[in-house]
Write an enzyme that holds these catalytic residues in place. Structure first.
Site, PDB file in Angstrom:
ATOM      1  N   ARG A   1      25.798  60.540  19.526  1.00 52.37           N
ATOM      2  CA  ARG A   1      25.784  61.954  19.915  1.00 52.37           C
ATOM      3  C   ARG A   1      24.388  62.573  19.816  1.00 52.37           C
ATOM      4  O   ARG A   1      24.187  63.706  20.229  1.00 52.37           O
ATOM      5  CB  ARG A   1      26.767  62.742  19.048  1.00 52.37           C
ATOM      6  CG  ARG A   1      28.216  62.303  19.272  1.00 52.37           C
ATOM      7  CD  ARG A   1      29.190  63.141  18.513  1.00 52.37           C
ATOM      8  NE  ARG A   1      29.121  64.520  19.009  1.00 52.37           N
ATOM      9  CZ  ARG A   1      29.561  65.564  18.331  1.00 52.37           C
ATOM     10  NH1 ARG A   1      30.084  65.409  17.145  1.00 52.37           N
ATOM     11  NH2 ARG A   1      29.463  66.780  18.843  1.00 52.37           N
ATOM     12  N   CYS A   2      23.442  61.827  19.275  1.00 47.10           N
ATOM     13  CA  CYS A   2      22.090  62.345  19.052  1.00 47.10           C
ATOM     14  C   CYS A   2      21.166  61.924  20.200  1.00 47.10           C
ATOM     15  O   CYS A   2      21.002  60.737  20.483  1.00 47.10           O
ATOM     16  CB  CYS A   2      21.557  61.812  17.725  1.00 47.10           C
ATOM     17  SG  CYS A   2      19.826  62.184  17.414  1.00 47.10           S
ATOM     18  N   GLY A   3      20.547  62.905  20.843  1.00 47.29           N
ATOM     19  CA  GLY A   3      19.634  62.623  21.945  1.00 47.29           C
ATOM     20  C   GLY A   3      18.445  61.786  21.525  1.00 47.29           C
ATOM     21  O   GLY A   3      18.030  60.870  22.248  1.00 47.29           O
TER      22      GLY A   3
END
Length: 116
Positions: free
Chosen positions: A9-11
């Site tokens: 979920r982390c760019g």
């Protein structure tokens, strides 16, 4: 084998994987929110990162602010907090042998692989 502590979920974490793919680096993904590292594993990781436990904590996370901020915590207590709440662990982390980095910027990743 390179290991990447990854949160899908982390760019920044996704960008790290893209960088490794573009550089044709083979790696193993560790989804640390699912495969939660133990306190012992975190201690080992901190040695590879050459960081103090507080430097690996995401101090803006709600859990940190509500449960730990402004408390005098020992290094061991901080490690236990991360083991109990893996969302507190900064990401992404690349581990290669006995060295590791928090790999949030492409230039830092590149320098890591060039041995700088």
């Amino acid at each position: 084998m390179i290991e990447v502590y990854h949160n899908p979920r982390c760019g920044k974490s996704r960008n790290c994987l893209a960088f490794l793919d573009n550089a044709n680096q083979e790696y193993k993904i560790i989804k640390y929110l699912e495969e939660v590292p133990t306190a012992e594993e975190l201690t080992d990781l901190l040695k590879k990162l050459n960081l103090k436990p507080i430097e690996l904590v995401r101090q803006k996370e709600k859990i940190w602010i509500e449960q730990y901020k402004n408390q005098e915590l020992t290094d061991e207590a901080i490690i236990q907090a991360m083991a109990a709440n893996p969302i507190l662990i900064e990401r992404p982390i690349i581990v290669k042998g006995n060295k590791a980095i928090i790999a949030r910027e492409a230039d830092k990743i590149e320098a890591f692989f060039e041995g700088k």
